[in-house]
Scaffold this motif. Sequence first.
Motif, mmCIF file in Angstrom:
data_model
loop_
_atom_site.group_PDB
_atom_site.id
_atom_site.type_symbol
_atom_site.label_atom_id
_atom_site.label_comp_id
_atom_site.label_asym_id
_atom_site.label_seq_id
_atom_site.Cartn_x
_atom_site.Cartn_y
_atom_site.Cartn_z
ATOM 1 N N ARG A 116 13.188 -18.914 -39.098
ATOM 2 C CA ARG A 116 13.133 -18.178 -37.838
ATOM 3 C C ARG A 116 14.370 -18.469 -36.991
ATOM 4 N NH1 ARG A 116 6.771 -18.491 -36.236
ATOM 5 N NH2 ARG A 116 6.077 -17.812 -38.275
ATOM 6 N N ILE A 117 14.807 -17.441 -36.299
ATOM 7 C CA ILE A 117 15.950 -17.610 -35.403
ATOM 8 C C ILE A 117 15.506 -18.427 -34.204
ATOM 9 C CG2 ILE A 117 17.575 -16.431 -33.875
ATOM 10 C CD1 ILE A 117 17.581 -14.123 -35.920
ATOM 11 N N LEU A 118 16.191 -19.553 -33.988
ATOM 12 C CA LEU A 118 15.860 -20.448 -32.887
ATOM 13 C C LEU A 118 16.692 -20.170 -31.646
ATOM 14 C CD1 LEU A 118 15.702 -23.794 -34.907
ATOM 15 C CD2 LEU A 118 13.797 -22.297 -34.249
ATOM 16 N N LYS A 119 17.938 -19.791 -31.857
ATOM 17 C CA LYS A 119 18.828 -19.597 -30.717
ATOM 18 C C LYS A 119 20.003 -18.722 -31.097
ATOM 19 C CE LYS A 119 21.017 -22.087 -26.995
ATOM 20 N NZ LYS A 119 21.170 -23.345 -26.330
ATOM 21 N N LYS A 120 20.449 -17.929 -30.120
ATOM 22 C CA LYS A 120 21.669 -17.136 -30.264
ATOM 23 C C LYS A 120 22.566 -17.501 -29.098
ATOM 24 C CE LYS A 120 19.205 -13.210 -32.243
ATOM 25 N NZ LYS A 120 18.865 -11.795 -32.065
ATOM 26 N N GLN A 121 23.852 -17.625 -29.361
ATOM 27 C CA GLN A 121 24.774 -17.991 -28.290
ATOM 28 C C GLN A 121 26.057 -17.199 -28.406
ATOM 29 O OE1 GLN A 121 25.325 -22.155 -27.504
ATOM 30 N NE2 GLN A 121 27.378 -21.821 -26.712
ATOM 31 N N GLU A 122 26.459 -16.631 -27.304
ATOM 32 C CA GLU A 122 27.712 -15.895 -27.231
ATOM 33 C C GLU A 122 28.736 -16.752 -26.511
ATOM 34 O OE1 GLU A 122 29.190 -11.753 -25.190
ATOM 35 O OE2 GLU A 122 27.118 -11.922 -25.842
ATOM 36 N N GLY A 123 29.936 -16.851 -27.068
ATOM 37 C CA GLY A 123 31.009 -17.605 -26.436
ATOM 38 C C GLY A 123 30.965 -19.079 -26.795
ATOM 39 N N TYR A 124 32.020 -19.777 -26.403
ATOM 40 C CA TYR A 124 32.102 -21.209 -26.651
ATOM 41 C C TYR A 124 33.072 -21.835 -25.660
ATOM 42 C CZ TYR A 124 32.976 -25.719 -28.840
ATOM 43 O OH TYR A 124 33.091 -27.068 -29.068
ATOM 44 N N THR A 125 32.636 -22.914 -25.042
ATOM 45 C CA THR A 125 33.528 -23.756 -24.252
ATOM 46 C C THR A 125 33.301 -25.182 -24.731
ATOM 47 O OG1 THR A 125 31.900 -24.130 -22.488
ATOM 48 C CG2 THR A 125 33.374 -22.245 -22.215
ATOM 49 N N THR A 126 34.225 -26.060 -24.443
ATOM 50 C CA THR A 126 34.087 -27.435 -24.930
ATOM 51 C C THR A 126 32.813 -28.089 -24.410
ATOM 52 O OG1 THR A 126 35.518 -28.169 -23.147
ATOM 53 C CG2 THR A 126 36.543 -27.820 -25.292
ATOM 54 N N GLY A 127 32.324 -27.652 -23.261
ATOM 55 C CA GLY A 127 31.084 -28.204 -22.724
ATOM 56 C C GLY A 127 29.850 -27.801 -23.513
ATOM 57 N N ASP A 128 29.964 -26.759 -24.336
ATOM 58 C CA ASP A 128 28.829 -26.285 -25.137
ATOM 59 C C ASP A 128 28.515 -27.201 -26.304
ATOM 60 O OD1 ASP A 128 28.645 -24.008 -23.536
ATOM 61 O OD2 ASP A 128 29.824 -22.772 -24.919
#
Length: 175
Positions: A148-160
């Motif tokens: 199952r898909i748990l999470k989707k995330q768009e973009g990336y910064t070093t804090g991620d």
Amino acid sequence: MRGSGSLGAVLLAAALASCGGGGAPGARERAQVSPPDFELSTVDGKTERLSEHLGKEVVLLDFWATFCEPCLAGMPHLDALYREHRQEGFVVLGIAIDGPDSIAQVKTAVSKLGVSFPILLDQETRVVALYNPKTSAPYSVLIGRDGRILKKQEGYTTGDSAAVDRDVVAALAAK
């Protein structure tokens, strides 16, 4: 008026059914179907199929491009995370969304970054259309061992990076 009471009961039953039966918060998300399967070629000429990993491993799909600076900045972190947790059943599938004319650039970027996880080529954007229709980059999809898909995330910064680490560790700990 008797007919309107029956209609009300039908509407109430339909509303409850659309809420996952009991209407419990999150029930609809838990009932999510498995992610669409795909098979893509890798930069080294092999093939990878998502279904080979589902049910066994936690999978992170990482959509990226050679022209995307945040994508390239995040790849060393993803590689370190992959190396740290692959023995526990974690795999990163890096999906390059570059076109067919930039395959050499994909190979060069991967070599320069020293990435050890599989890099897949989605030259016809079939897979990106299934998971990332806006064609955002970077874009990631975390899939649990249960498929199952748990999470989707768009973009990336070093804090991620800390949040990604936590999400992966939690997915690996889930039974």
